[in-house]
Design a protein around this motif. Structure first.
Motif, PDB file in Angstrom:
ATOM      1  N   PRO A   1       0.822  -1.225   0.000  1.00  0.00           N
ATOM      2  CA  PRO A   1       0.000   0.000   0.000  1.00  0.00           C
ATOM      3  C   PRO A   1       0.851   1.269   0.000  1.00  0.00           C
ATOM      4  N   VAL A   2       1.409   1.564  -1.172  1.00  0.00           N
ATOM      5  CA  VAL A   2       2.290   2.730  -1.296  1.00  0.00           C
ATOM      6  C   VAL A   2       1.901   3.650  -2.454  1.00  0.00           C
ATOM      7  N   PHE A   3       0.769   3.349  -3.118  1.00  0.00           N
ATOM      8  CA  PHE A   3       0.347   4.189  -4.233  1.00  0.00           C
ATOM      9  C   PHE A   3      -0.697   5.194  -3.752  1.00  0.00           C
ATOM     10  N   LYS A   4      -0.323   6.448  -3.719  1.00  0.00           N
ATOM     11  CA  LYS A   4      -1.266   7.508  -3.343  1.00  0.00           C
ATOM     12  C   LYS A   4      -1.982   7.982  -4.596  1.00  0.00           C
ATOM     13  N   THR A   5      -3.255   7.613  -4.716  1.00  0.00           N
ATOM     14  CA  THR A   5      -4.045   7.940  -5.904  1.00  0.00           C
ATOM     15  C   THR A   5      -5.195   8.861  -5.535  1.00  0.00           C
ATOM     16  N   ALA A   6      -5.928   9.304  -6.549  1.00  0.00           N
ATOM     17  CA  ALA A   6      -7.104  10.149  -6.314  1.00  0.00           C
ATOM     18  C   ALA A   6      -8.195   9.395  -5.578  1.00  0.00           C
ATOM     19  N   ASP A   7      -8.131   8.048  -5.595  1.00  0.00           N
ATOM     20  CA  ASP A   7      -9.132   7.220  -4.918  1.00  0.00           C
ATOM     21  C   ASP A   7      -8.603   6.613  -3.621  1.00  0.00           C
ATOM     22  N   GLY A   8      -7.532   7.166  -3.104  1.00  0.00           N
ATOM     23  CA  GLY A   8      -6.964   6.655  -1.857  1.00  0.00           C
ATOM     24  C   GLY A   8      -5.709   5.831  -2.099  1.00  0.00           C
ATOM     25  N   ILE A   9      -5.202   5.223  -1.049  1.00  0.00           N
ATOM     26  CA  ILE A   9      -3.969   4.442  -1.137  1.00  0.00           C
ATOM     27  C   ILE A   9      -4.281   3.036  -1.648  1.00  0.00           C
ATOM     28  N   LYS A  10      -3.492   2.587  -2.618  1.00  0.00           N
ATOM     29  CA  LYS A  10      -3.687   1.267  -3.217  1.00  0.00           C
ATOM     30  C   LYS A  10      -2.405   0.451  -3.133  1.00  0.00           C
ATOM     31  N   SER A  11      -2.575  -0.868  -3.234  1.00  0.00           N
ATOM     32  CA  SER A  11      -1.420  -1.773  -3.216  1.00  0.00           C
ATOM     33  C   SER A  11      -0.843  -2.008  -4.607  1.00  0.00           C
ATOM     34  N   ARG A  12      -1.615  -1.749  -5.621  1.00  0.00           N
ATOM     35  CA  ARG A  12      -1.157  -1.798  -7.019  1.00  0.00           C
ATOM     36  C   ARG A  12      -2.109  -0.941  -7.838  1.00  0.00           C
ATOM     37  N   VAL A  13      -1.690  -0.578  -9.030  1.00  0.00           N
ATOM     38  CA  VAL A  13      -2.526   0.236  -9.919  1.00  0.00           C
ATOM     39  C   VAL A  13      -2.768  -0.555 -11.200  1.00  0.00           C
ATOM     40  N   ILE A  14      -4.042  -0.707 -11.557  1.00  0.00           N
ATOM     41  CA  ILE A  14      -4.415  -1.446 -12.758  1.00  0.00           C
ATOM     42  C   ILE A  14      -5.254  -0.551 -13.658  1.00  0.00           C
ATOM     43  N   MET A  15      -4.844  -0.445 -14.922  1.00  0.00           N
ATOM     44  CA  MET A  15      -5.526   0.424 -15.879  1.00  0.00           C
ATOM     45  C   MET A  15      -5.987  -0.410 -17.068  1.00  0.00           C
ATOM     46  N   GLU A  16      -7.294  -0.557 -17.205  1.00  0.00           N
ATOM     47  CA  GLU A  16      -7.872  -1.335 -18.299  1.00  0.00           C
ATOM     48  C   GLU A  16      -8.257  -0.395 -19.435  1.00  0.00           C
ATOM     49  N   TYR A  17      -8.048  -0.874 -20.674  1.00  0.00           N
ATOM     50  CA  TYR A  17      -8.338  -0.034 -21.838  1.00  0.00           C
ATOM     51  C   TYR A  17      -8.710  -0.912 -23.029  1.00  0.00           C
ATOM     52  N   ALA A  18      -9.260  -0.293 -24.067  1.00  0.00           N
ATOM     53  CA  ALA A  18      -9.741  -1.026 -25.245  1.00  0.00           C
ATOM     54  C   ALA A  18      -8.606  -1.796 -25.917  1.00  0.00           C
ATOM     55  N   GLU A  19      -8.912  -2.998 -26.350  1.00  0.00           N
ATOM     56  CA  GLU A  19      -7.894  -3.898 -26.882  1.00  0.00           C
ATOM     57  C   GLU A  19      -7.133  -3.311 -28.065  1.00  0.00           C
ATOM     58  N   LYS A  20      -7.813  -2.580 -28.930  1.00  0.00           N
ATOM     59  CA  LYS A  20      -7.168  -2.077 -30.144  1.00  0.00           C
ATOM     60  C   LYS A  20      -6.426  -0.768 -29.922  1.00  0.00           C
ATOM     61  N   SER A  21      -6.405  -0.290 -28.687  1.00  0.00           N
ATOM     62  CA  SER A  21      -5.651   0.921 -28.362  1.00  0.00           C
ATOM     63  C   SER A  21      -4.252   0.556 -27.895  1.00  0.00           C
ATOM     64  N   SER A  22      -3.383   1.547 -27.879  1.00  0.00           N
ATOM     65  CA  SER A  22      -2.031   1.367 -27.387  1.00  0.00           C
ATOM     66  C   SER A  22      -1.783   2.389 -26.282  1.00  0.00           C
ATOM     67  N   MET A  23      -1.421   1.907 -25.112  1.00  0.00           N
ATOM     68  CA  MET A  23      -1.274   2.781 -23.946  1.00  0.00           C
ATOM     69  C   MET A  23       0.183   2.856 -23.502  1.00  0.00           C
ATOM     70  N   VAL A  24       0.636   4.068 -23.229  1.00  0.00           N
ATOM     71  CA  VAL A  24       1.991   4.291 -22.715  1.00  0.00           C
ATOM     72  C   VAL A  24       2.022   4.046 -21.205  1.00  0.00           C
TER      73      VAL A  24
END
Length: 321
Positions: free
Chosen positions: A222-245
């Motif tokens: 639990p070291v990620f300070k996010t807009a939604d509180g402290i998290k243990s990991r950050v996961i970002m889901e996105y559309a399959e045909k997109s490319s995310m940096v």
């Protein structure tokens, strides 16, 4: 120093002395010299055998790995993977190969700590249903090699961002970057990963790996300070045909000092801000795509990865760490 240098004799003199005295035909003598030369150079000093054996094992593993993708059915792919998995695990356990990199096996990602005492190998098997099965190993190298197997589980908790996980409850992903930091005297390893999550969406993941004094491994902290509180990991889901940096990079950020706001350069984890394709699709993550011109990031400060929004991305390609 090679054999011929230590002898301090010309190569041709040595070969002439080794050739049978009754051989006069020049072509035959040349052929004999060639065979002798090959034999001499094929004799390697003892310390070279380990490297040669490592290369042979690596090539064998690469052949087995490439064979996985040639299979036509899920069961055949998974069966071929089991053969590869067992041989790779045996090689990582073998003291002979502790320092061998295993960095060019087809289809395998490899990341390592700065001093090489931690290595993580991961790969995926895409199935006909559109989902992926993930496999890997964590190798902790001290006097010997401790190898921890990784196999993705069939399901994961809905609030996975808040959980700390053991290797036997690993969610599965391909790790492509390792960032070392310290909290006090404790080393933590931040991992960047890609996950072909579902039929219509992918994920990028920022996770933490820790190792306690007994050698036990855990994912999440639990070291990620996010807009939604402290998290243990950050996961970002996105559309399959997109490319995310998602990368570790040197960028400019706005820093408030007293009453002034200044730009300062810093190393940080930078990523695309994701938005829905259409406002009516808000909350349905498989329809999210990168905004294209807006980036956020995490900066490591005082033992936490702290969210920084609206990063001024200057170095888009070359400057990475």
């Amino acid at each position: 120093m090679c054999f011929f240098e230590s002898a301090k004799l010309p190569v041709n003199s040595i070969l002439l002395s080794l050739a049978p005295p009754n051989v006069e035909n020049s072509e035959m003598r040349t052929a004999i010299f060639t065979l002798i030369l090959i034999a001499l150079f094929s004799v390697r000093p003892a310390f070279g055998q380990e490297t040669a054996t490592g290369v042979a094992i690596r090539d064998s593993l690469s052949s087995l790995s490439s064979g996985i993708w040639k299979q036509k059915t899920d069961s055949a792919r998974l069966g071929a993977n089991e053969v590869f998995y067992r041989k790779f695990e045996a090689a990582l356990h073998n003291k002979t190969f502790i320092s061998f990199p295993f960095d060019s096996i087809q289809g395998i990602t490899r990341i390592a700590s700065v001093n090489g005492d931690l290595r993580i190998f991961t790969w995926n098997i895409p199935l006909s249903s559109g989902i992926n099965r993930y496999f890997g190993f964590i190798q902790i190298i001290q006097d010997s090699a401790d190898v921890i197997p990784l196999r993705s589980t069939a399901s994961e908790p809905a609030d996975i961002e808040t959980f700390q996980l053991e290797p036997n409850t690993w969610y599965g992903a391909l790790y492509y970057k390792l960032i070392e930091e310290k909290i006090g005297e404790k080393r933590i390893f931040t991992l960047l990963a890609w996950d072909g999550y579902a039929l219509n969406s992918n994920r990028k993941i920022i996770d933490i790996l820790t190792i306690d004094n007994s050698g036990n491994v855990r994912f999440g902290l639990p070291v990620f300070k996010t807009a939604d509180g402290i998290k243990s990991r950050v996961i970002m889901e996105y559309a399959e045909k997109s490319s995310m940096v998602l990368r570790y990079d040197y960028q400019s950020v706005l820093v408030k000092k007293r009453k002034k706001v200044k730009k300062e350069g810093t190393w940080l984890i930078v990523f695309d801000r994701l938005i829905p394709m259409d406002p009516t699709l808000k909350g349905i993550r498989k329809y999210y795509v990168p905004a294209g011109d807006t980036y956020d990031g995490f900066i490591f400060r005082n033992g936490f990865w702290v969210l920084a929004e609206d990063i001024d991305v200057v170095n888009k390609v070359k400057n990475s760490k």
